[in-house]
Scaffold this motif. Structure first.
Motif, mmCIF file in Angstrom:
data_model
loop_
_atom_site.group_PDB
_atom_site.id
_atom_site.type_symbol
_atom_site.label_atom_id
_atom_site.label_comp_id
_atom_site.label_asym_id
_atom_site.label_seq_id
_atom_site.Cartn_x
_atom_site.Cartn_y
_atom_site.Cartn_z
ATOM 1 N N ARG A 30 9.723 1.266 -5.460
ATOM 2 C CA ARG A 30 8.657 1.308 -6.469
ATOM 3 C C ARG A 30 8.748 2.595 -7.290
ATOM 4 N N THR A 31 9.032 3.714 -6.639
ATOM 5 C CA THR A 31 9.197 4.980 -7.349
ATOM 6 C C THR A 31 10.370 4.892 -8.324
ATOM 7 N N THR A 88 0.844 -1.186 0.000
ATOM 8 C CA THR A 88 0.000 0.000 0.000
ATOM 9 C C THR A 88 0.888 1.248 0.000
ATOM 10 N N PRO A 89 0.744 2.142 -0.975
ATOM 11 C CA PRO A 89 1.577 3.352 -0.998
ATOM 12 C C PRO A 89 1.494 4.115 0.320
ATOM 13 N N GLY A 90 2.641 4.542 0.802
ATOM 14 C CA GLY A 90 2.701 5.297 2.036
ATOM 15 C C GLY A 90 2.823 4.457 3.289
ATOM 16 N N GLU A 91 2.768 3.132 3.147
ATOM 17 C CA GLU A 91 2.780 2.268 4.330
ATOM 18 C C GLU A 91 4.174 1.742 4.658
ATOM 19 N N HIS A 92 5.016 1.624 3.641
ATOM 20 C CA HIS A 92 6.359 1.078 3.831
ATOM 21 C C HIS A 92 7.319 1.974 3.059
ATOM 22 N N ALA A 93 8.069 2.809 3.775
ATOM 23 C CA ALA A 93 8.895 3.837 3.122
ATOM 24 C C ALA A 93 9.921 3.235 2.169
ATOM 25 N N THR A 128 2.020 -8.843 0.576
ATOM 26 C CA THR A 128 3.086 -8.763 -0.427
ATOM 27 C C THR A 128 3.695 -10.142 -0.730
ATOM 28 N N ASP A 136 8.234 2.068 -0.940
ATOM 29 C CA ASP A 136 7.825 3.231 -1.734
ATOM 30 C C ASP A 136 8.990 3.744 -2.575
ATOM 31 N N LEU A 137 10.173 3.822 -1.979
ATOM 32 C CA LEU A 137 11.347 4.310 -2.709
ATOM 33 C C LEU A 137 11.664 3.411 -3.894
#
Length: 290
Positions: A123-124, A112-117, A259, A120-121
């Motif tokens: 994936r970005t 979930t975006p914003g849940e695991h910093a 995940t 998130d990095l």
């Protein structure tokens, strides 16, 4: 092959396995060619280019004539996002065919975006690399097996416990560092591997099962202890500082299976047999009566 992050735990092992392949010529990007951690690789024939991810000129030198980039870097946004994107851009300028970004995790694309910093990095970075136009293969191996080693948080031999949130029965994909490195090297050299996710897992083990396996190795039963529900874990995440929140987010996804890996490619190379968790423990931990 260009490997970035060759001095790290995983990167050094990927490099070693690439050097085992007679059809691979390995180049390393390093801030200091004299780094002692690189000496064994240089002695085996690896080439080193001095530079770093923040230096576009060195990235052009490093990617010139390279077919595939393997990244095993760790760090914050400046490394994982900006650095890897700059690496991909240099690769695009110099005709690199594909990149294996530094993902090496559970299926971060399901997080979930914003849940695991940290997820998130990564994936970005992967999204921005895709926009650059360099083909990518995303290696996903679940958790490293050492997550269940005594002293890493879940298993406390002094207390005689294995701790977890939830019921501790959800299986989690785990793979050894060595098998991850071996498979990554093979994939990097295999142009027939399609772009996208490439998932492997040495085993699927729950917290309770891990406690039983480690306990048998030491001839004692470890008591399962639940710290609370998934809601309790989320409350702990909300109250934690950013660094601890990342670790709790790993626990969250290991607890709820969001995940979990699918379409495992364990059998793609029949000569590579992935180590199971009980064999890993037998190899890594001395028996109680040894």
């Amino acid at each position: 092959m260009l490997l970035v992050g060759g001095g790290g735990m995983l990167g050094s092992r990927i490099a070693a396995h690439l050097l085992d392949q007679p059809d691979a010529r390995l180049r390393l990007l390093a801030r200091s060619p004299a780094d002692a951690k690189l000496t064994p690789l240089l002695d085996r024939g690896a080439e080193v280019i001095e530079g770093d991810l923040g230096d576009p000129a060195s990235l052009d030198r490093a990617t010139d004539g390279v077919d595939v980039i393997v990244s095993a870097v760790q760090g914050g946004p400046d490394v994982i996002v900006d650095g890897q994107v700059s690496l991909a851009e240099a690769g695009k300028r110099n005709g690199v065919r594909r990149i294996l970004p530094s993902d090496f995790a559970l299926d971060l694309f399901k997080a979930t975006p914003g849940e695991h910093a940290a997820f998130d990095l990564r994936r970005t970075a992967d999204e921005r690399i895709a926009a650059v136009g360099v083909e990518q293969v995303n290696i996903l191996q679940g958790a490293f097996m050492w997550v269940f080693m005594p002293g890493r948080g879940a298993i406390d031999l002094d207390a005689g416990t294995v701790g977890f949130f939830g019921d501790g029965d959800s299986p989690i994909e785990v793979t050894s560092v060595e098998d991850t490195a071996r498979m990554t090297a093979r994939v990097a050299l295999d142009p027939s591997v399609p772009a996208g996710k490439f998932a492997i897992a040495g085993d699927r083990v729950s917290f309770r099962e891990a406690g039983e396996i480690v306990g048998r190795r030491f001839g004692r039963a470890l008591k399962p202890v639940s710290y609370g529900s998934e809601d309790d874990l989320r409350a702990a995440m909300a109250a934690a500082d950013p660094e601890k929140r990342v670790m709790l987010a790993y626990l969250l996804y290991m607890t709820n299976g969001q995940t979990a890996l699918g379409d495992l490619q364990n059998e793609r190379y029949p000569d590579l047999r992935l180590e199971r968790f009980d064999a890993f423990i037998a190899r890594e931990l001395p028996a109680a009566n040894a």
